[in-house]
Design an enzyme around this catalytic site. Sequence first.
Site, short mmCIF file in Angstrom:
data_model
loop_
_atom_site.label_atom_id
_atom_site.label_comp_id
_atom_site.label_asym_id
_atom_site.label_seq_id
_atom_site.Cartn_x
_atom_site.Cartn_y
_atom_site.Cartn_z
N LYS A 7 -0.24 -1.66 25.99
CA LYS A 7 0.92 -2.01 25.14
C LYS A 7 1.05 -1.01 23.98
CE LYS A 7 -0.69 -6.18 24.28
NZ LYS A 7 -1.92 -6.14 25.12
N ARG A 10 2.96 -14.29 21.62
CA ARG A 10 1.78 -14.43 22.46
C ARG A 10 1.56 -15.89 22.89
NH1 ARG A 10 -1.42 -9.91 21.02
NH2 ARG A 10 -3.47 -9.88 21.96
N ARG A 63 -13.02 -0.40 18.46
CA ARG A 63 -12.63 -1.65 17.78
C ARG A 63 -13.72 -2.70 17.91
NH1 ARG A 63 -6.57 -3.13 19.55
NH2 ARG A 63 -7.54 -5.16 19.93
N ARG A 102 -12.01 2.76 25.15
CA ARG A 102 -11.01 3.04 24.12
C ARG A 102 -11.64 3.45 22.78
NH1 ARG A 102 -6.63 -1.37 22.65
NH2 ARG A 102 -8.47 -2.63 22.26
N ARG A 107 -10.79 -12.73 25.30
CA ARG A 107 -9.38 -12.31 25.10
C ARG A 107 -8.61 -12.40 26.42
NH1 ARG A 107 -10.64 -6.64 22.79
NH2 ARG A 107 -8.41 -6.23 22.97
P1 AP5 Z 1 -3.94 0.27 24.63
O1 AP5 Z 1 -2.60 0.92 24.66
O2 AP5 Z 1 -4.74 0.31 23.38
O3 AP5 Z 1 -3.84 -1.23 25.20
P2 AP5 Z 1 -3.25 -2.56 24.53
O4 AP5 Z 1 -2.57 -3.31 25.61
O5 AP5 Z 1 -2.45 -2.20 23.32
O6 AP5 Z 1 -4.61 -3.24 24.17
P3 AP5 Z 1 -5.03 -4.12 22.91
O7 AP5 Z 1 -6.52 -4.35 23.07
O8 AP5 Z 1 -4.59 -3.49 21.64
O9 AP5 Z 1 -4.28 -5.43 23.18
P4 AP5 Z 1 -4.64 -6.79 22.62
O10 AP5 Z 1 -3.44 -7.55 23.00
O11 AP5 Z 1 -5.93 -7.37 23.05
O12 AP5 Z 1 -4.89 -6.49 21.07
P5 AP5 Z 1 -4.03 -6.77 19.78
O13 AP5 Z 1 -4.34 -5.70 18.83
O14 AP5 Z 1 -2.60 -7.05 20.12
O15 AP5 Z 1 -4.76 0.94 25.83
C1 AP5 Z 1 -6.12 0.60 26.08
C2 AP5 Z 1 -6.87 1.85 26.57
O16 AP5 Z 1 -6.36 2.25 27.83
C3 AP5 Z 1 -6.71 3.08 25.65
O17 AP5 Z 1 -7.93 3.75 25.58
C4 AP5 Z 1 -5.63 3.94 26.33
O18 AP5 Z 1 -5.81 5.32 26.08
C5 AP5 Z 1 -5.84 3.58 27.81
N1 AP5 Z 1 -4.58 3.54 28.54
C6 AP5 Z 1 -3.41 2.96 28.15
N2 AP5 Z 1 -2.48 3.08 29.10
C7 AP5 Z 1 -3.06 3.75 30.12
C8 AP5 Z 1 -2.62 4.16 31.41
N3 AP5 Z 1 -1.37 3.92 31.81
N4 AP5 Z 1 -3.49 4.81 32.22
C9 AP5 Z 1 -4.76 5.04 31.82
N5 AP5 Z 1 -5.25 4.70 30.61
C10 AP5 Z 1 -4.41 4.04 29.78
O19 AP5 Z 1 -4.64 -8.15 19.26
C11 AP5 Z 1 -5.97 -8.25 18.78
C12 AP5 Z 1 -6.25 -9.66 18.33
O20 AP5 Z 1 -5.35 -10.02 17.25
C13 AP5 Z 1 -6.02 -10.77 19.37
O21 AP5 Z 1 -7.16 -10.94 20.20
C14 AP5 Z 1 -5.75 -11.99 18.47
O22 AP5 Z 1 -6.94 -12.49 17.96
C15 AP5 Z 1 -4.94 -11.38 17.32
N6 AP5 Z 1 -3.49 -11.44 17.56
C16 AP5 Z 1 -2.66 -10.38 17.77
N7 AP5 Z 1 -1.39 -10.79 17.96
C17 AP5 Z 1 -1.41 -12.15 17.87
C18 AP5 Z 1 -0.42 -13.14 18.02
N8 AP5 Z 1 0.87 -12.82 18.30
N9 AP5 Z 1 -0.78 -14.43 17.88
C19 AP5 Z 1 -2.06 -14.75 17.58
N10 AP5 Z 1 -3.06 -13.86 17.47
C20 AP5 Z 1 -2.74 -12.57 17.60
#
Ligand code: AP5
Length: 217
Positions: A15, A91, A163, A130, A174
Amino acid sequence: MSVRLILVGPPGVGKGTQSQLIETRTGAHPLASGVIFRAEIDAETDLGQLAKSYIDRGELVPNGVTIQMMLKRLRSDEVRRKGFILDGFPRTVRQAEALDEELEKEEIHLDVVVSLEVDEEIVVHRLSGRIGCTRCGEIYHRFNKPPKREGFCDKCNSPLLVREDDNPDTIRERLRVFWENTKPVVDHYESKRLALHVDASKDPEDVYRQIMEHLGR
Ligand code: AP5
């Protein structure tokens, strides 16, 4: 014309990576709930402290504070002008309903809800490699997208870090939370005919192309 879209998908699906590509190429404003929470944690605010207690366990931050935080940002003039990329929000179905109400009230049209989809073993591989920039947020991967100089960002030369929630136990939680709470968000938008299912196992450029083709760009 500005883009207004939501990126939904399991942790590590890409994402944040897509959000950065879409921002660079369309100028839409990124609104990533996880990034905003981590900035609050770094700034040691009350919200940051509350969010950390959930994020460290891989659980969701409560709906009330999350909805308030995101809708406030959505109302900014800059977001209205540039369009937006919502990453990680909504979410839960409750968050989706609150967002729908807000968009309807403000007469803002949503272009598409992109559901990024890959097998679970791929997201585990992506998360375990990552590394991210502590300053500008650029996302790297030890094998798929290594930085030119090990440990430092290509863009701003700041140190790269793993992270805290990218450890095996928290990743497992997660993923469980995603299937229980966030997959129903895709179904919610499916019923509104807004969901676009995208094969996110391809390389980032290919994933980006699938999204833009749907938008006719
Ligand atoms: P990356 O692009 O970083 O993936 P991502 O989907 O953004 O992963 P996140 O871990 O950031 O998602 P998340 O939803 O768990 O975390 P968030 O910060 O939202 O890519 C991952 C890796 O793969 C990278 O190394 C990249 O280079 C590689 N990659 C990407 N695309 C690729 C491809 N096509 N091919 C090959 N490699 C690739 O949330 C964190 C925490 O915050 C949650 O657990 C929760 O506690 C809280 N939170 C956030 N939002 C909410 C909400 N709305 N409500 C309640 N709690 C929330």
